[in-house]
Design an enzyme around this catalytic site. Structure first.
Site, PDB file in Angstrom:
ATOM      1  N   GLU A  86       0.829  -1.219   0.000  1.00 46.96           N
ATOM      2  CA  GLU A  86       0.000   0.000   0.000  1.00 46.96           C
ATOM      3  C   GLU A  86       0.854   1.255   0.000  1.00 46.96           C
ATOM      4  O   GLU A  86       1.731   1.427   0.864  1.00 46.96           O
ATOM      5  CB  GLU A  86      -0.929  -0.022   1.224  1.00 46.96           C
ATOM      6  CG  GLU A  86      -1.884   1.162   1.237  1.00 46.96           C
ATOM      7  CD  GLU A  86      -2.951   1.071   2.313  1.00 46.96           C
ATOM      8  OE1 GLU A  86      -3.272  -0.043   2.769  1.00 46.96           O
ATOM      9  OE2 GLU A  86      -3.467   2.132   2.693  1.00 46.96           O
ATOM     10  N   ASP A 280       3.718 -13.759  12.120  1.00 49.16           N
ATOM     11  CA  ASP A 280       2.364 -14.148  11.716  1.00 49.16           C
ATOM     12  C   ASP A 280       1.434 -12.934  11.796  1.00 49.16           C
ATOM     13  O   ASP A 280       0.998 -12.538  12.885  1.00 49.16           O
ATOM     14  CB  ASP A 280       1.906 -15.269  12.672  1.00 49.16           C
ATOM     15  CG  ASP A 280       0.543 -15.824  12.339  1.00 49.16           C
ATOM     16  OD1 ASP A 280      -0.226 -15.150  11.641  1.00 49.16           O
ATOM     17  OD2 ASP A 280       0.240 -16.942  12.807  1.00 49.16           O
ATOM     18  N   HIS A 378      -1.905  10.413  -0.923  1.00 55.60           N
ATOM     19  CA  HIS A 378      -2.088   9.115  -1.562  1.00 55.60           C
ATOM     20  C   HIS A 378      -1.891   9.217  -3.063  1.00 55.60           C
ATOM     21  O   HIS A 378      -1.391   8.318  -3.698  1.00 55.60           O
ATOM     22  CB  HIS A 378      -3.547   8.678  -1.327  1.00 55.60           C
ATOM     23  CG  HIS A 378      -3.665   7.445  -0.517  1.00 55.60           C
ATOM     24  ND1 HIS A 378      -4.004   6.251  -1.061  1.00 55.60           N
ATOM     25  CD2 HIS A 378      -3.490   7.229   0.802  1.00 55.60           C
ATOM     26  CE1 HIS A 378      -4.040   5.340  -0.106  1.00 55.60           C
ATOM     27  NE2 HIS A 378      -3.738   5.911   1.040  1.00 55.60           N
TER      28      HIS A 378
END
Ligand code: MEV
Length: 427
Positions: A86, A280, A378
């Protein structure tokens, strides 16, 4: 029904070698030679190793690893590898860290390194009696647990405590035993699951109940990583910015719809470091969200306040079951380098760094949302992704991306037109 549709019933697929598996999938999905070559290119993760990490292995999935700079944690400068697909996630951490660096950065701590394994007993005739019967045998449970993992005990870990809960459920009363085990530098799932499986038959015998599940809890609330930080008013743009950020936090604190997104942002940072270090991600995510709901209502993982001096103070407390040994941490070449960059001395050290990253991420997301909005930051990276999707290559990527930002429309069709224009003007 298409009688010629390929079948997913592929007998012995797991026994095929990797090349045979790729051929078999290629036949099923009509992959061409280029697709097959892509699958065969496993990057820095050798196929022989990957084939031992999971079942039915056919290829790898590369995720970019970026470095969060500017981080000062407990007085020490750290570079932090983050694996994420991202855009803006790495930049967000760098920005937040830059704005608190001169004020000392992050202070972290940890509640402990204990994991919980649960043993479920059903059909217990006298649950309260059984609860005490189990608690009375704490020493025996300790000895059996520790015998499962002498190395862990040698390293200073092992059984710590026993808890027994009587649960009223739709399926009747259950007696649930918690083995509390210090797993030191291991995430600890294997250690505690082994112990739970070893102890369960004894507990069933002592209580005349029926043992059912024997598995760790991902709500690792005896392994809480904590980070706090003060951002000076002058470093964040003044009281108006601070108050808008506080309003953003109060919104998340009060509303689960907002809290889910607020915490997703925090997990953007946390999961990226968990992933980069071969830990994990799902275990940490499950623990974080369960912890965020511990009051009975899902809420923010962070807390934000104003200090006596008027500065913005942030804190985070989150279960952090990560390790430096076990799982992919010691096997995956990228994870090994990531841990080297981090120079983490112990699992606890890694967990504390990760909490600081989560807090930093939250600071930047709230600041962007409460000021310019998230799209501005973004868009420049996102526009590069769209440019590549439109087919831009090399220097065309930046040219198309810039055109998209200037036009204020980051869409694939607009990118395709911009690319066409650039190519025509060059021809
Ligand atoms: C996007 O991946 C994360 C944010 O939505 C987080 C937030 O809203 O706080 C920006």
């Amino acid at each position: 029904m298409d009688t010629h549709a390929p079948s997913s019933r592929i007998g012995g697929f797991h026994k095929f070698n990797v090349a045979e598996r790729i051929d078999s999938v290629a036949k099923f999905a009509q992959l061409d030679d280029a697709d097959k070559a892509l699958l065969r290119n496993t990057g820095n993760l050798p196929a022989e190793l990957a084939d031992h990490l999971i079942e039915n292995f056919i290829g790898t999935m590369n995720i970019p690893v970026g470095i969060a700079t500017n981080m000062k944690i407990d007085g020490q400068d750290r570079l932090i590898p983050m694996a994420t697909e991202e855009s803006s996630v790495v930049a967000a951490v760098c920005n937040a860290a830059r704005q608190c660096y001169d004020n000392g950065g992050f202070v972290t701590s940890m509640s402990g390194t204990e994991m919980i394994a649960q043993i479920q007993l059903t059909q217990v005739p006298d649950p309260q009696h059984a609860r005490l019967q189990i608690l009375e045998r704490k020493e025996a449970v300790r000895d059996m647990c520790n015998a499962c993992d002498p190395i862990l005990v040698k390293l200073g870990g092992g059984f710590r405590d026993l808890e027994v809960r009587v649960l009223d459920t739709r399926g009747g009363t259950m007696v649930v035993t918690h083995l509390i085990v210090d797993t030191r530098d291991a995430m600890g799932a294997n250690a505690v699951n082994t112990m739970a499986e070893r102890i369960a038959p004894h507990i069933a015998e002592w209580t005349q109940g029926k043992s059912n599940l024997r598995i760790l809890s991902n709500l690792a609330d005896r392994r809480l990583a904590r980070a706090r930080c003060t951002w000076r008013l002058a470093d964040i743009g003044g009281a108006e910015v601070r108050d808008a950020m506080l309003a953003a936090y109060h919104f998340a604190e009060a509303d689960p719809y907002r809290a889910a997104t607020h915490n997703k942002g925090i997990m953007n940072g946390i999961s990226a470091v968990v992933m980069a270090t071969g830990n994990d991600t799902r275990a940490v995510e499950a623990g974080a969200h369960a912890y965020a709901a511990r009051s009975g209502r899902y809420s923010s993982l962070t807390a934000w306040e104003v200090s006596a001096e008027g500065d913005l103070v942030g804190s985070i407390e989150v279960p952090m079951a990560v390790g430096l040994v076990g799982g992919a941490t010691k096997l995956h070449p990228s994870a090994k380098v990531a841990l080297k960059i981090l120079n983490a001395k112990a699992a606890e050290d890694l967990a504390r760094v990760i909490a600081a990253v989560g807090l930093a991420q939250n600071f930047s997301a709230m600041k962007a949302l409460a000021t310019t909005g998230i799209q501005k930051g973004h868009m420049s990276l996102h526009s590069q992704n769209i440019a590549m999707m439109a087919g831009a290559l090399g220097e065309e990527i930046d040219l198309v991306a810039r055109a998209l930002v200037e036009l204020g429309t980051v869409r694939l069709d607009v990118a395709e037109e911009a690319l066409q224009r650039i190519r025509t003007s060059k021809a």
